[in-house]
Each structure stands twice: as structure tokens, then as C-alpha cells.
Design a protein around this motif. Structure first.
Motif, mmCIF file in Angstrom:
data_model
loop_
_atom_site.group_PDB
_atom_site.id
_atom_site.type_symbol
_atom_site.label_atom_id
_atom_site.label_comp_id
_atom_site.label_asym_id
_atom_site.label_seq_id
_atom_site.Cartn_x
_atom_site.Cartn_y
_atom_site.Cartn_z
ATOM 1 N N TYR A 137 0.815 -1.208 0.000
ATOM 2 C CA TYR A 137 0.000 0.000 0.000
ATOM 3 C C TYR A 137 0.855 1.268 0.000
ATOM 4 C CZ TYR A 137 -3.721 -3.252 1.308
ATOM 5 O OH TYR A 137 -4.615 -4.299 1.328
ATOM 6 N N VAL A 138 2.036 1.197 0.625
ATOM 7 C CA VAL A 138 2.921 2.358 0.743
ATOM 8 C C VAL A 138 4.292 1.954 0.203
ATOM 9 C CG1 VAL A 138 3.785 4.173 2.279
ATOM 10 C CG2 VAL A 138 1.664 2.967 2.857
ATOM 11 N N LEU A 223 0.732 1.988 9.889
ATOM 12 C CA LEU A 223 -0.646 1.580 9.624
ATOM 13 C C LEU A 223 -1.489 2.779 9.207
ATOM 14 C CD1 LEU A 223 -2.881 -0.610 9.721
ATOM 15 C CD2 LEU A 223 -3.219 0.018 12.124
ATOM 16 N N ALA A 224 -1.308 3.918 9.871
ATOM 17 C CA ALA A 224 -2.073 5.113 9.520
ATOM 18 C C ALA A 224 -1.799 5.525 8.079
ATOM 19 C CB ALA A 224 -1.734 6.257 10.468
ATOM 20 N N GLU A 225 -0.549 5.407 7.647
ATOM 21 C CA GLU A 225 -0.227 5.750 6.262
ATOM 22 C C GLU A 225 -0.877 4.764 5.300
ATOM 23 O OE1 GLU A 225 1.188 8.084 3.243
ATOM 24 O OE2 GLU A 225 1.128 8.509 5.401
ATOM 25 N N VAL A 226 -0.928 3.495 5.675
ATOM 26 C CA VAL A 226 -1.635 2.500 4.857
ATOM 27 C C VAL A 226 -3.101 2.904 4.687
ATOM 28 C CG1 VAL A 226 -2.506 0.125 4.826
ATOM 29 C CG2 VAL A 226 -0.100 0.565 5.380
ATOM 30 N N THR A 231 -7.811 4.972 1.495
ATOM 31 C CA THR A 231 -9.019 5.801 1.477
ATOM 32 C C THR A 231 -8.829 7.123 0.747
ATOM 33 O OG1 THR A 231 -8.435 6.851 3.580
ATOM 34 C CG2 THR A 231 -9.745 4.811 3.671
ATOM 35 N N GLY A 232 -7.590 7.588 0.638
ATOM 36 C CA GLY A 232 -7.333 8.869 -0.008
ATOM 37 C C GLY A 232 -7.676 10.075 0.834
ATOM 38 N N VAL A 233 -7.900 9.881 2.148
ATOM 39 C CA VAL A 233 -8.227 11.008 3.025
ATOM 40 C C VAL A 233 -7.294 11.001 4.232
ATOM 41 C CG1 VAL A 233 -10.642 11.006 2.316
ATOM 42 C CG2 VAL A 233 -9.971 9.722 4.350
ATOM 43 N N LEU A 238 -10.871 10.523 8.125
ATOM 44 C CA LEU A 238 -11.338 9.138 8.200
ATOM 45 C C LEU A 238 -12.016 8.858 9.533
ATOM 46 C CD1 LEU A 238 -11.416 6.423 6.704
ATOM 47 C CD2 LEU A 238 -9.249 5.847 7.841
ATOM 48 N N LEU A 239 -11.404 9.322 10.620
ATOM 49 C CA LEU A 239 -12.021 9.112 11.931
ATOM 50 C C LEU A 239 -13.357 9.831 12.017
ATOM 51 C CD1 LEU A 239 -11.887 7.947 14.782
ATOM 52 C CD2 LEU A 239 -10.556 9.951 15.472
#
Length: 396
Positions: A137-138, A223-226, A231-233, A238-239
């Protein structure tokens, strides 16, 4: 020979020794750092029913055999805010040291659990593959300890690593992370990473992922970067989209940002105690707010189960002495006390807790500014929460 940190690392391990100094950062994060709001949504705040219980006289047995009452617990923990919900109603609420119901407070590492919840939701939707490498993903994480780990490894603190070739020391690396996200915390002459992404890029694996529990902030930031790539946001958006705007929250929450405008996802989140209690109540009810399902029931009801094979089923709390027994479990960035009530907990430094106990129909949000030092005994928060819950359960 006793292994100790190099002398030039001592500046990183000084810790926080003054509750007033700690409180400055737990209560005023957006005044000290760039921040991004987590929107509460357009709907009116959802009322919290109130059914007061006087808990001040309750005798709480501490693990060392002593007893204390709730005001003494608050003094020991340097409590700032305390909200107890039982069977959906607020039964006890207290604010100290100038905190107010509308005051956002630093959640510290309790925020890790909120990110874990969002990851589990995206996995449930089929948008996130737990078995995929994070670098899938990254791509920029390829070759790092995080990029070569599976998403599930990140969710269970399953990486073994060192930063920039240093011997890993959890307490010191935590201080270095603070310096990454907070320029005002950097010592004179600091020349380390200036952003979270730069920090992650220096991590190299020292062992196979998925075989050992090692509590480390970088797992959560990776994980947050994933999740941002999927999601692109932003993490804040997102939260807000997945959780905060559906809780009936009274206030916006917020994350502090690094120099690149990236959220400090592992611990830079602030919200009010009442709104965090709303989050806990939603999870206690299997992911529902009223008649509306916010978190899939299959996600909300499996927080206490499903620790993957290969991971330790019992781990020690980060601040626990090395010779203490490993009695907790850890799943999707949530702590599991393994009590008879199916409880689980989001936990952060200085006494931040969201404690959810479905069996006791109990939710507790606790914010504090407790000194973290070997010379200061930790307040027995979890034993106190359980005793409050069993007391309320017997009273009906």
C-alpha cells in the motif's frame, strides 16, 4: 555487565516529572502544535442519560493490599476528567485541575485503539488485506521494518526493529518520536528526522515480524499511512467519517500534526471525556448508536478475540516491571485484561483510559496527567474500574 543506555542518550529518557508540566501538554495540544479537527458532524449532540451514583465512599482494594477511596485514586493518578457510564447512563462524572466537560484532552496512546478499530472496519469491508505487506500500500516503506511486515503485524505490535542502527530502547525511542512531531521538544543540536515519514524510513528489521510483541509507535504510524493510501483522506477525515460524526459527539476532536501536515496517529489525538465515553458506549452495545449500526457487529464483538497464531497470548503492560507476569492480551491495538466480563481497553501514557466492559455494562473514560517515573507508583486504575463496575452491577 549491566546493559545501559549510552550517556549521550540520557537526555532522551528524562521523562515528565511535574504534573503541571504534563498537564500543559495533555490539555493544550492545539495551542502548542499545528492541528487538524475531527468533525463531529452536523447532527445535534446525542443526550447522555444521567443516573447519579455517589461512588466517593467506595473502598477500592489496590493490588498491594492497601485500600483507597475515589478521591484518593484521583489524587494518585492526577486525574483531570472521569466519566462512568453504566447501562447507558452517566452515573458519575468529575472534572479536576481546571478541566471542564467541553475541554478536549490528550488521549495519548489510547488513540492507537481508535486507529485499530478503523483498520478492522476497512478489513471487514474488504478494502484492507491484513495479510498484505505494508509496502504493498505504501511503496516508500519497502526495505523498512514496517514495509516488510504484514498489516496484521502492525496491528499486533509484531515488528522487531531498530532506528538508524541504534540499539532499540522503548522509552528512549518514545522520546525521539516526540521530538519528531514536536519541534519544541527537541534538544539543542537536534539533527534527527523532521517528520513521521522520515522517522519511519530509518527503521530496519532485527528479527522476523509476527513472532514477538514489541510496543512501538512506528507500527501505528505505518498503519495510519496505509489507511490514508487506501481511502485517499487524512486520518482526521477518516475518523470523522467512520466514527466521530455518528456518535452524537458534543465537540470536535483533533489531531496534532507533524511538519508535513501528517497526523500523529499513534498518540496525538485529543477529545472530551464525554465524547470518548460515547465511543465506548457504542462499542459496548455491539457497535450501535441507538438503532443505527456504526461499527459492524462482527468487528465490535471480536475485539477481545482473534489474536493471530504466532503472537503471544499474554503480554505485559508497557510500563510494567520486566519481572511482572504477562497477563494481558493485545488485539488490533486494543488491550484485553482477560477478566470474566469480556473487558477491553484503550490506554495511553499519563493515565488516559477508555475501559469498556460488556459483561458489567460499564464504560469508563479517564483522563489524567500522572507523572511517569520509577519513583512514583502507578495508580491502580484498572482494578478500580472493575471494582466500580462490580459495585454498580450489584446495585442495579
Amino acid at each position: 555487565m549491566i546493559e545501559t543506555a549510552p550517556l549521550n542518550d540520557l537526555m532522551w529518557a528524562r521523562g515528565y516529572t511535574d504534573p503541571a508540566w504534563v498537564r500543559r501538554y495533555t490539555a493544550a495540544g492545539r495551542e502548542l502544535s499545528p492541528s487538524r479537527r475531527v468533525w463531529r458532524g452536523r447532527a445535534p449532540a446525542r443526550d447522555l442519560p444521567v443516573r447519579p451514583h455517589d461512588l466517593d465512599a467506595l473502598e477500592i482494594a489496590a493490588p498491594d493490599g492497601s485500600t483507597l477511596k475515589l478521591p484518593e485514586l484521583f489524587a494518585a493518578a492526577q486525574t483531570d476528567a472521569f466519566v462512568v457510564m453504566h447501562r447507558g447512563s452517566v452515573v458519575h462524572e468529575r472534572y479536576l485541575h481546571g478541566a471542564e466537560p467541553h475541554t478536549p484532552h490528550f488521549n495519548a496512546s489510547a488513540a492507537k485503539s481508535y486507529l485499530g478499530l478503523m483498520a478492522a472496519m476497512l478489513a471487514h469491508q474488504g478494502l484492507l488485506d491484513r495479510t498484505a505487506l505494508a509496502s504493498h500500500y505504501v511503496p516508500e516503506l519497502a526495505g523498512t521494518a514496517f514495509g516488510e511486515a504484514q498489516v496484521d503485524h502492525l496491528l499486533h505490535m509484531g515488528t522487531q526493529l531498530s532506528y538508524a542502527g541504534r540499539r532499540f530502547d522503548k522509552a528512549i525511542e518514545a522520546q525521539r518520536y516526540f521530538a519528531v512531531v514536536g519541534p519544541q521538544l527537541r534538544p539543542y543540536g537536534y539533527s534527527g528526522p523532521g517528520s513521521i515519514r522520515e522517522h519511519l524510513a530509518t527503521a530496519r528489521a532485527t528479527g522476523a515480524p509476527g513472532t514477538e510483541f514489541r510496543y512501538e509507535n512506528g507500527n501505528v504510524e505505518a498503519l495510519a499511512e496505509v489507511l490514508r493510501r487506501i481511502t485517499g483522506v487524512t486520518t482526521s477525515a477518516l475518523l470523522g467519517e467512520l466514527l466521530w460524526s455518528h456518535l452524537g459527539a458534543e465537540e470536535d476532536a483533533y489531531y496534532i500534526l507533524d511538519s508535513e501536515g501528517v497526523e500523529a496517529a499513534c498518540g496525538g489525538f485529543s477529545a472530551t471525556a464525554r465524547d470518548v465515553a460515547r465511543l465506548g458506549e457504542m462499542l459496548r452495545r455491539g457497535g450501535a448508536v441507538g438503532e443505527r449500526q456504526i461499527v459492524p457487529e462482527a468487528v465490535a464483538t471480536t475485539i477481545t478475540s482473534g489474536v493471530p497464531d504466532g503472537y503471544p497470548r499474554r503480554v505485559r503492560f508497557p510500563a510494567a516491571p520486566a519481572d511482572s507476569p504477562a497477563t494481558l492480551s493485545y488485539h488490533d491495538l486494543w488491550w484485553i485484561p482477560n477478566d470474566p466480563y469480556g473487558s477491553f481497553m484503550a490506554s495511553g501514557i499519563h493515565g488516559q483510559r477508555l475501559f469498556v466492559s460488556p459483561g458489567l455494562e460499564l464504560v469508563i473514560a479517564h483522563f489524567a496527567s500522572q507523572v511517569m517515573s520509577p519513583a512514583v507508583q502507578a495508580a491502580p486504575l484498572v482494578p478500580a474500574f472493575l471494582q466500580i463496575g462490580t459495585h454498580l452491577d450489584t446495585r442495579g
